[in-house]
Design a protein around this motif. Structure first.
Motif, PDB file in Angstrom:
ATOM      1  N   MET A   1       0.835  -1.198   0.000  1.00 58.91           N
ATOM      2  CA  MET A   1       0.000   0.000   0.000  1.00 58.91           C
ATOM      3  C   MET A   1       0.870   1.249   0.000  1.00 58.91           C
ATOM      4  O   MET A   1       1.936   1.278   0.584  1.00 58.91           O
ATOM      5  CB  MET A   1      -0.870   0.025   1.262  1.00 58.91           C
ATOM      6  N   SER A   2       0.382   2.275  -0.682  1.00 63.35           N
ATOM      7  CA  SER A   2       1.067   3.565  -0.631  1.00 63.35           C
ATOM      8  C   SER A   2       0.057   4.591  -0.096  1.00 63.35           C
ATOM      9  O   SER A   2      -1.057   4.240   0.264  1.00 63.35           O
ATOM     10  CB  SER A   2       1.575   3.940  -2.029  1.00 63.35           C
ATOM     11  N   ILE A   3       0.447   5.851  -0.044  1.00 58.66           N
ATOM     12  CA  ILE A   3      -0.433   6.828   0.606  1.00 58.66           C
ATOM     13  C   ILE A   3      -1.762   6.990  -0.128  1.00 58.66           C
ATOM     14  O   ILE A   3      -2.817   7.115   0.490  1.00 58.66           O
ATOM     15  CB  ILE A   3       0.305   8.188   0.735  1.00 58.66           C
ATOM     16  N   HIS A   4      -1.716   6.939  -1.464  1.00 56.60           N
ATOM     17  CA  HIS A   4      -2.940   7.205  -2.223  1.00 56.60           C
ATOM     18  C   HIS A   4      -3.472   5.990  -2.981  1.00 56.60           C
ATOM     19  O   HIS A   4      -4.421   6.114  -3.760  1.00 56.60           O
ATOM     20  CB  HIS A   4      -2.696   8.360  -3.199  1.00 56.60           C
ATOM     21  N   LEU A   5      -2.828   4.834  -2.803  1.00 54.62           N
ATOM     22  CA  LEU A   5      -3.282   3.606  -3.477  1.00 54.62           C
ATOM     23  C   LEU A   5      -3.360   2.495  -2.435  1.00 54.62           C
ATOM     24  O   LEU A   5      -2.389   2.289  -1.691  1.00 54.62           O
ATOM     25  CB  LEU A   5      -2.293   3.200  -4.581  1.00 54.62           C
ATOM     26  N   ASN A   6      -4.478   1.780  -2.392  1.00 51.01           N
ATOM     27  CA  ASN A   6      -4.555   0.689  -1.418  1.00 51.01           C
ATOM     28  C   ASN A   6      -4.436  -0.694  -2.054  1.00 51.01           C
ATOM     29  O   ASN A   6      -4.869  -1.690  -1.487  1.00 51.01           O
ATOM     30  CB  ASN A   6      -5.806   0.800  -0.534  1.00 51.01           C
ATOM     31  N   ALA A   7      -3.793  -0.754  -3.226  1.00 49.38           N
ATOM     32  CA  ALA A   7      -3.492  -2.057  -3.829  1.00 49.38           C
ATOM     33  C   ALA A   7      -2.463  -2.786  -2.967  1.00 49.38           C
ATOM     34  O   ALA A   7      -1.607  -2.153  -2.349  1.00 49.38           O
ATOM     35  CB  ALA A   7      -2.930  -1.854  -5.233  1.00 49.38           C
ATOM     36  N   GLN A   8      -2.564  -4.093  -2.957  1.00 51.87           N
ATOM     37  CA  GLN A   8      -1.565  -4.907  -2.249  1.00 51.87           C
ATOM     38  C   GLN A   8      -0.293  -4.967  -3.094  1.00 51.87           C
ATOM     39  O   GLN A   8      -0.343  -4.802  -4.318  1.00 51.87           O
ATOM     40  CB  GLN A   8      -2.100  -6.331  -2.036  1.00 51.87           C
ATOM     41  N   PRO A   9       0.859  -5.220  -2.436  1.00 48.30           N
ATOM     42  CA  PRO A   9       2.099  -5.359  -3.220  1.00 48.30           C
ATOM     43  C   PRO A   9       1.918  -6.433  -4.288  1.00 48.30           C
ATOM     44  O   PRO A   9       1.349  -7.493  -4.027  1.00 48.30           O
ATOM     45  CB  PRO A   9       3.126  -5.803  -2.165  1.00 48.30           C
ATOM     46  N   GLY A  10       2.371  -6.127  -5.498  1.00 43.06           N
ATOM     47  CA  GLY A  10       2.267  -7.097  -6.594  1.00 43.06           C
ATOM     48  C   GLY A  10       0.930  -7.096  -7.299  1.00 43.06           C
ATOM     49  O   GLY A  10       0.742  -7.800  -8.297  1.00 43.06           O
ATOM     50  N   GLN A  11      -0.023  -6.298  -6.799  1.00 44.28           N
ATOM     51  CA  GLN A  11      -1.367  -6.348  -7.394  1.00 44.28           C
ATOM     52  C   GLN A  11      -1.471  -5.510  -8.666  1.00 44.28           C
ATOM     53  O   GLN A  11      -2.397  -5.687  -9.453  1.00 44.28           O
ATOM     54  CB  GLN A  11      -2.400  -5.852  -6.373  1.00 44.28           C
ATOM     55  N   ILE A  12      -0.536  -4.567  -8.853  1.00 46.84           N
ATOM     56  CA  ILE A  12      -0.596  -3.709 -10.046  1.00 46.84           C
ATOM     57  C   ILE A  12       0.445  -4.200 -11.055  1.00 46.84           C
ATOM     58  O   ILE A  12       1.582  -4.512 -10.681  1.00 46.84           O
ATOM     59  CB  ILE A  12      -0.347  -2.227  -9.670  1.00 46.84           C
ATOM     60  N   ALA A  13       0.037  -4.253 -12.326  1.00 37.33           N
ATOM     61  CA  ALA A  13       0.935  -4.771 -13.374  1.00 37.33           C
ATOM     62  C   ALA A  13       2.045  -3.760 -13.681  1.00 37.33           C
ATOM     63  O   ALA A  13       1.942  -2.585 -13.342  1.00 37.33           O
ATOM     64  CB  ALA A  13       0.131  -5.056 -14.636  1.00 37.33           C
ATOM     65  N   GLU A  14       3.093  -4.247 -14.351  1.00 33.88           N
ATOM     66  CA  GLU A  14       4.203  -3.356 -14.737  1.00 33.88           C
ATOM     67  C   GLU A  14       3.774  -2.342 -15.781  1.00 33.88           C
ATOM     68  O   GLU A  14       4.360  -1.274 -15.901  1.00 33.88           O
ATOM     69  CB  GLU A  14       5.371  -4.175 -15.303  1.00 33.88           C
ATOM     70  N   THR A  15       2.748  -2.686 -16.566  1.00 30.55           N
ATOM     71  CA  THR A  15       2.248  -1.792 -17.609  1.00 30.55           C
ATOM     72  C   THR A  15       0.913  -1.208 -17.162  1.00 30.55           C
ATOM     73  O   THR A  15      -0.004  -1.952 -16.796  1.00 30.55           O
ATOM     74  CB  THR A  15       2.063  -2.580 -18.923  1.00 30.55           C
ATOM     75  N   VAL A  16       0.827   0.124 -17.185  1.00 28.58           N
ATOM     76  CA  VAL A  16      -0.376   0.796 -16.677  1.00 28.58           C
ATOM     77  C   VAL A  16      -0.861   1.855 -17.658  1.00 28.58           C
ATOM     78  O   VAL A  16      -0.068   2.683 -18.121  1.00 28.58           O
ATOM     79  CB  VAL A  16      -0.106   1.519 -15.333  1.00 28.58           C
ATOM     80  N   LEU A  17      -2.146   1.839 -17.948  1.00 24.66           N
ATOM     81  CA  LEU A  17      -2.763   2.943 -18.682  1.00 24.66           C
ATOM     82  C   LEU A  17      -3.252   3.975 -17.670  1.00 24.66           C
ATOM     83  O   LEU A  17      -3.744   3.620 -16.599  1.00 24.66           O
ATOM     84  CB  LEU A  17      -3.952   2.470 -19.524  1.00 24.66           C
ATOM     85  N   LEU A  18      -3.149   5.260 -18.045  1.00 23.00           N
ATOM     86  CA  LEU A  18      -3.453   6.332 -17.102  1.00 23.00           C
ATOM     87  C   LEU A  18      -4.443   7.332 -17.708  1.00 23.00           C
ATOM     88  O   LEU A  18      -4.028   8.323 -18.327  1.00 23.00           O
ATOM     89  CB  LEU A  18      -2.162   7.071 -16.731  1.00 23.00           C
TER      90      LEU A  18
END
Ligand SMILES: O=P(O)(O)O[C@H]1O[C@H](CO)[C@@H](O)[C@H]1O
Ligand SMILES: O=c1cc[nH]c(=O)[nH]1
Length: 235
Positions: A1-18
């Motif tokens: 988790m980071s300050i503004h994202l509550n995803a678990q470690p490893g839950q977000i892919a290396e490639t992200v659309l924004l």
């Protein structure tokens, strides 16, 4: 988790659309991803991870403007290890021959934001796209027959300028269109050595005041997302 994202470690892919709009993030996940899972709910800034043509990919809303989007880009890179970030947004055209529904691939991004004055003082930094991503996106867009423009854009801190005509100076120097985030994304990509690109659909026109229907914009918009996904994932 980071300050503004509550995803678990490893839950977000290396490639992200924004996309700027979190509801567009949801639309992208529901329309293009196989098995999308929501990875973020903090502040309603929706983010999802799934697969596209079998490859892992995420989409994360960033909010509007450099200030908001840089928070998410920082955390995606530093806390979640994201390495390829493609902004998919809308823009206002500065040029008569860049029409609504056309695609703009932002090779570079000027800005009226103070972000890089804070970093670099009186020396200017030129925020640029990753060339490999840019080239692939251009080739894919061409193959699919999209009217596509590659060049410089303006990432502005201001949507409603006091002086509407201020865009004309930038237009005179060949700047194609205005949006509000790319210069921040490209600066952070350079800082952290990751790949970034901004792909935009022209949604309005400062010169001709051209308009289009929501349905037409949606169709072009979906084309832009496929270009972004195929370019990012090398498909
Ligand atoms: O469509 P998005 O991605 O939000 O991008 C554009 O639209 C917003 C302004 O309406 C700003 O965020 C601008 O950059
Ligand atoms: O930032 C933006 C986005 C769309 N249209 C504009 O004129 N500006």
């Amino acid at each position: 988790m980071s300050i503004h994202l509550n995803a678990q470690p490893g839950q977000i892919a290396e490639t992200v659309l924004l996309p700027g709009d979190p509801l567009r993030a949801q639309h992208i996940a529901e329309t293009f991803f196989e098995n999308p899972v929501q990875h973020n709910s903090v502040r309603g800034m929706l983010g999802f991870t799934g697969t596209y043509k079998g490859q892992r990919v995420s989409v994360q809303g960033t909010g509007m403007g450099i200030a908001s989007s840089m928070i998410y880009v920082n955390e995606l890179i530093q806390d979640y290890g994201c390495r390829t970030l493609i902004r998919v947004g809308t823009c206002g055209s500065y040029q008569a021959d860049v029409h609504v529904r056309d695609l703009v691939l932002a090779q570079a991004a000027c800005t009226d934001s103070n972000i890089n004055n804070i970093r670099f003082g009186p020396k200017n930094f030129a925020p640029i796209a990753d060339f490999g991503l840019l080239l692939r996106a251009y080739q894919i867009a061409q193959e699919r027959g999209f009217a596509t423009h590659v060049g410089n854009i303006m990432s502005s801190d201001t949507f409603y300028h006091d002086d509407f005509d201020q865009y004309k100076l930038w237009a005179q120097y060949g700047v194609l269109a205005a949006e509000m985030e790319a210069a921040g994304l490209y600066t952070l990509a350079a800082k952290y050595g990751v790949k970034a690109l901004t792909i935009l659909t022209v949604s309005d026109h400062l010169v001709t005041h051209e308009e289009t229907t929501a349905e037409e914009r949606q169709t072009t918009f979906n084309g832009m997302i496929e270009v972004a996904l195929d370019a990012a994932l090398g498909l």
